[in-house]
Motif scaffolding. Structure first.
Motif, PDB file in Angstrom:
ATOM      1  N   LEU A   6      30.135  12.647  29.853  1.00 39.71           N
ATOM      2  CA  LEU A   6      29.346  13.553  30.677  1.00 39.71           C
ATOM      3  C   LEU A   6      28.715  14.610  29.784  1.00 39.71           C
ATOM      4  N   PRO A   7      27.380  14.596  29.592  1.00 46.98           N
ATOM      5  CA  PRO A   7      26.732  15.596  28.752  1.00 46.98           C
ATOM      6  C   PRO A   7      27.012  17.001  29.257  1.00 46.98           C
ATOM      7  N   LEU A   8      27.254  17.905  28.335  1.00 54.63           N
ATOM      8  CA  LEU A   8      27.615  19.267  28.713  1.00 54.63           C
ATOM      9  C   LEU A   8      26.491  19.966  29.460  1.00 54.63           C
ATOM     10  N   ALA A   9      25.238  19.639  29.131  1.00 56.36           N
ATOM     11  CA  ALA A   9      24.119  20.257  29.848  1.00 56.36           C
ATOM     12  C   ALA A   9      24.163  19.898  31.325  1.00 56.36           C
ATOM     13  N   GLN A  10      24.543  18.667  31.629  1.00 57.77           N
ATOM     14  CA  GLN A  10      24.634  18.245  33.017  1.00 57.77           C
ATOM     15  C   GLN A  10      25.797  18.944  33.716  1.00 57.77           C
ATOM     16  N   LEU A  11      26.933  19.084  33.019  1.00 61.22           N
ATOM     17  CA  LEU A  11      28.059  19.793  33.606  1.00 61.22           C
ATOM     18  C   LEU A  11      27.713  21.253  33.867  1.00 61.22           C
ATOM     19  N   HIS A  12      27.002  21.857  32.927  1.00 58.25           N
ATOM     20  CA  HIS A  12      26.603  23.258  33.106  1.00 58.25           C
ATOM     21  C   HIS A  12      25.686  23.398  34.312  1.00 58.25           C
ATOM     22  N   ALA A  13      24.725  22.498  34.422  1.00 55.83           N
ATOM     23  CA  ALA A  13      23.813  22.542  35.568  1.00 55.83           C
ATOM     24  C   ALA A  13      24.580  22.348  36.872  1.00 55.83           C
ATOM     25  N   PHE A  14      25.544  21.438  36.849  1.00 59.39           N
ATOM     26  CA  PHE A  14      26.353  21.174  38.033  1.00 59.39           C
ATOM     27  C   PHE A  14      27.134  22.421  38.456  1.00 59.39           C
ATOM     28  N   VAL A  15      27.786  23.096  37.496  1.00 61.56           N
ATOM     29  CA  VAL A  15      28.586  24.270  37.818  1.00 61.56           C
ATOM     30  C   VAL A  15      27.713  25.388  38.367  1.00 61.56           C
TER      31      VAL A  15
END
Length: 301
Positions: A6-15
Motif C-alpha cells: 500500500l503506497p504511503l501517499a494513498q494511505l495518507h490520502a485515505f487518513v
C-alpha cells in the motif's frame, strides 16, 4: 499469495479523507486537486478489494472495511514519521549509540567530566562505556568494536587511527607506607634494589616501555616480581608489601591504606592520555565527542 503493498501517499490520502469526510476539504488539506485525490482513493480500494468510503450526494462515510483500515493506516504513518525523525537524529548525531573504550585510571581524571558534558549536550545518545587497557582498545578500534578510545601512550605508526593528546601528567613512586623512602621525594635511582609491580607489557606496550626506560636511564633494570592489569590492583599489591611501582600521578586519588605516593626526581617524564578514533569514521557522534574533548578541529596525524 503475496500481500499487495500500500503506497504511503494513498494511505495518507485515505487518513485525511477519513478525518475530513469531504473530498473538497481533504484535497485542500493535502494541497492537491480533488480528481487526483479521488484517483488515490480508488487505487487504494482496488488494492484492498473493497470500498472504503460510501459516497452519497453531499455525504461521505467510512464503510466497515474503511473503519477497519483506519487505525492500521494511522499507525503506519506514525511509525514512518517516527522512523524518519529517528533517522534524522542519528544522522545528525543527536541520537544513537556511541561505544567508548577507556583506561581504568582515566576514571580518576578526564572521564567523569567528559561523560557528564557530552551527556548534557546530547541527551538522546546512549553511551556504551567499556573498561579496556590500551592494546585491547587499539584492536577494538580496528575491529570496529568501539568508536572512541581513551588510552595512555598511543602507539606510533598507526595509519588508520587518529590520536589527540588530551592530558599529560608526571609519574609518581608508589611505595608501601612503611618504605624508608616514603617520607619525601624519591630519586629514581634509589629504587634500583626494590622489587617492582607493574602492568603487563601486553596491556600497554608504550607505557610499559616508558616506565622501564625511565629506570634504565636512572642506571638500573627494574626487577619485576608481579604484574597486575589495573593500577588499583598494582597499588593494592604494593600496599601488601610485594614491591614498589611507578605510576601516573592521578593514581594518588585511589588513596589505598598502607600506600604512599611520592614525587619522583628527575620529574621531567610525563605520560600522555589520548583520544583515539578511526580516521575514516563518518559517524557524527564521533565528531561530537571529539569536539567535546577539545573545541579545536580534530587533528589527523
Amino acid at each position: 499469495m503475496a500481500r499487495p503493498e500500500l503506497p504511503l501517499a494513498q494511505l495518507h490520502a485515505f487518513v485525511v479523507l477519513a478525518e475530513e469526510l469531504h473530498f473538497g476539504h481533504a484535497a485542500a488539506h493535502l494541497g492537491i486537486a480533488q480528481p487526483p485525490l479521488s484517483q488515490q482513493i480508488r487505487r487504494l480500494e482496488d488494492k484492498v478489494g473493497h470500498a472504503l468510503f460510501s459516497r452519497e450526494p453531499g455525504r461521505v462515510t467510512l464503510t466497515p472495511a474503511g473503519r477497519e483500515l483506519l487505525p492500521a493506516a494511522r499507525r503506519a504513518l506514525t511509525d514512518l514519521a517516527d522512523g524518519l525523525a529517528a533517522a534524522r537524529a542519528v544522522g545528525s548525531g543527536q541520537a544513537g549509540r556511541l561505544r567508548i573504550g577507556f583506561a581504568a585510571s582515566l576514571a580518576l581524571t578526564i572521564l567523569p567530566d567528559l561523560l557528564r558534558t557530552f551527556g548534557q549536550r546530547f541527551p538522546g545518545v546512549h553511551l556504551d562505556i567499556r573498561e579496556m587497557t590500551t592494546a585491547p582498545q587499539i584492536t577494538a578500534l580496528h575491529d570496529k568494536a568501539i568508536d572512541i578510545g581513551l588510552l595512555r601512550e598511543p602507539p606510533a605508526g598507526e595509519v588508520e587511527l587518529g590520536f589527540r593528546t588530551v592530558l599529560s601528567e608526571p609519574f609518581v613512586a608508589v611505595l608501601p607506607a612503611t618504605h624508608p623512602l616514603a617520607a619525601g621525594t624519591v630519586q629514581l635511582a634509589q629504587l634500583a634494589d626494590s622489587p617492582f609491580v607493574l602492568l603487563p607489557r601486553a596491556a600497554g606496550p608504550q607505557l610499559y616501555d616508558q616506565i622501564t626506560g625511565l629506570c634504565t636511564a636512572a642506571g638500573f633494570t627494574p626487577h619485576i616480581v608481579q604484574h597486575a592489569v589495573e593500577w588499583q590492583t598494582v597499588c593494592a599489591l604494593v600496599g601488601a608489601g610485594l614491591g614498589v611501582s611507578l605510576a601516573p600521578a592521578s593514581i594518588r586519588r585511589i588513596r589505598l591504606k598502607g600506600v604512599a605516593f611520592r614525587r619522583v626526581e628527575p620529574g621531567t617524564a610525563r605520560t600522555r592520555v589520548a583520544v583515539a578514533w578511526r580516521k575514516n569514521d563518518q559517524n557524527a557522534l564521533v565528531k561530537h565527542l571529539l569536539a567535546t574533548v577539545s573545541p579545536n578541529p580534530p587533528d589527523r596525524p
